[in-house]
Design an enzyme around this catalytic site. Sequence first.
Site, PDB file in Angstrom:
ATOM      1  CE  LYS A 191       0.527   7.100  -5.631  1.00  0.00           C
ATOM      2  NZ  LYS A 191       0.911   6.370  -4.441  1.00  0.00           N
TER       3      LYS A 191
HETATM    4  C1  LIG Z   1       0.794   6.219  -2.964  1.00  0.00           C
HETATM    5  C2  LIG Z   1       1.771   6.711  -1.976  1.00  0.00           C
HETATM    6  C3  LIG Z   1       2.223   5.927  -0.919  1.00  0.00           C
HETATM    7  C4  LIG Z   1       1.643   4.593  -0.577  1.00  0.00           C
HETATM    8  O1  LIG Z   1       1.628   3.696  -1.607  1.00  0.00           O
HETATM    9  P1  LIG Z   1       0.562   2.484  -1.621  1.00  0.00           P
HETATM   10  O2  LIG Z   1       1.053   1.630  -2.738  1.00  0.00           O
HETATM   11  O3  LIG Z   1      -0.769   3.103  -1.886  1.00  0.00           O
HETATM   12  O4  LIG Z   1       0.623   1.810  -0.309  1.00  0.00           O
HETATM   13  C5  LIG Z   1       3.200   6.448  -0.094  1.00  0.00           C
HETATM   14  N1  LIG Z   1       3.710   7.666  -0.292  1.00  0.00           N
HETATM   15  C6  LIG Z   1       3.289   8.471  -1.285  1.00  0.00           C
HETATM   16  C7  LIG Z   1       3.908   9.813  -1.457  1.00  0.00           C
HETATM   17  C8  LIG Z   1       2.296   8.020  -2.152  1.00  0.00           C
HETATM   18  O5  LIG Z   1       1.841   8.835  -3.119  1.00  0.00           O
END
Ligand SMILES: *Cc1c(COP(=O)(O)O)cnc(C)c1O
Length: 398
Positions: A191
Site C-alpha cells: 500500500k
Molecule cells: C489491502 C486491502 C485490504 C486489507 O488490508 P490488510 O491490511 O491487508 O488487512 C482491504 N481492502 C482493500 C481494498 C485492500 O487493498
Amino acid sequence: MLPYGKQSIDQSDIDEVIRVLRSDYLTTGPEIELLEQAFCQATGARHAVACANGTAALHLIAMAMNLQPGDEVVVPSISFVATANGARYCGADVVFADVDPETSLMTPATLEAALKRVTPGKLKAIFAVHMGGHPADMPALKAIADREGVFMVEDACHALGTTYTTADGREHRIGDGAHSDFAALSLHPVKTITCGEGGIVFTPHDHFAHDLKIKRSHGLSRDADEWTNGELAFEEGTGAANPWYYELGEVGYNYRLTDFQAAMARSQLKRLPHFAARRRRLVALYHQKLDGLSNVVKLVAPRDGTDPVLHLMVALIDFKAIGKTRKEVMMALRQRGVGTQVHYIPIHRQPYYARRAVGLDLPGADAYYAKCLSLPLYPDMTDADVDVVVGALREIAG
Ligand SMILES: *Cc1c(COP(=O)(O)O)cnc(C)c1O
C-alpha cells in the site's frame, strides 16, 4: 525483476523503529496517539483509530455499526475479499454491486441496481471502494446512503493521498469524513505507506471513535463513567473508583498496533508527499508512453475533479485483439523482468460468496476482470523502469 508494488523504507523509518525498541513501551504506549494525530493532520479527519491491519479496521467498523446476522450491506464485487469479509465476521449478508467496466468503481447507477436486490428493511451500510486509488463518486453515493438511512463506509485502502473537488469548489482528502461515516486504511507493504501490518479507521463521529478504541482492545473500558458493576468498580463508603478495575461491557478483540509499528507508520506518513509525487509522475509517464498502444492497452483516466494518488497501475488489455491470453502476456512480461498481478477476481465469483448468491450476474465486474492487469507502480521505481515495462508491452502486443 520489477514487482507490481513494493515498499520504500529509508534510514529515517529504520531509526524511528529502533528509537521505540529502546523505549519503555512496545505496545499501548504513546506512539499510537501520535500516529493518530498525524493521520488527522494529513487527511483532515476528525478521528483516526490505529489498529492491527486493514482487515481489522473493516471488522472494527462492522462492529461499531453493530452489524448483526440477517443485516445486509452492499459491497462492490471488484475489491479485495476483506471488504466483504469484515461485514461477514459480524454475520451480515453481503449484496454485491456491479462496477463500471472501465473504472472498476461502484457508481450511483450500479449501487441503485444492487439496492433492488436488498431485502426490504435489512440494509445497514453501503461500502465504496476507491479501486487502485481512483475515488468513487462519494457525494453521490453518500446521498443515496442518506436517502436509505444507512451508514456510508469507504474502503480507502488504495487511496491515501487521493483528493477530489466537490461542486461547491471544496477540495476533499480521502479520510476527511465529509462523505462517509467510516473509512478504512491498510498499512500493508504494497500500500501507499506501510509499517509491515497496520490499519487505520477514520471517522467524523466522536462516540464511534471512542467505541472503536474500546473494541480494538478486548472491549475493556477503563473509564469510570461507563462502569455498570458498582459493587466491584467502586470502594464501599467513599464510592471512589477502584484503581485496578476495568470492565467488559461488550466483547472486543486484540486488534492493537504496536508502538514500533506506529512510529514507522508516522515516519512513512511524513514521506507521503514524496511518495504521492513519485506515484503521480510515474502514472503520467505511463499515460504518455502507452498512448501509441491505446487501441489495445487502456489506462483508467482520472474522473473529472479528482486528483488520485494511485496504488495500482491497472491496464485494461484487449487480449483478443493482440491474440494472446492473459497468462501468455503475464508470462512474457515476467520473462522480460516485469511482474504483474490481477486486481481483482470478482468477489461474488469466490466459492464462499457464490454459494450465498447463486446465479448473480454482474457483467461490469466480469468485463473489467477479463481485461485487467496491474503493471509495476511504486515510489522507488525509476522513470527508466516505465520504459522497460512499456517496451516489453509493445513487443508482446506486436
Ligand atoms: C489491502 C486491502 C485490504 C486489507 O488490508 P490488510 O491490511 O491487508 O488487512 C482491504 N481492502 C482493500 C481494498 C485492500 O487493498
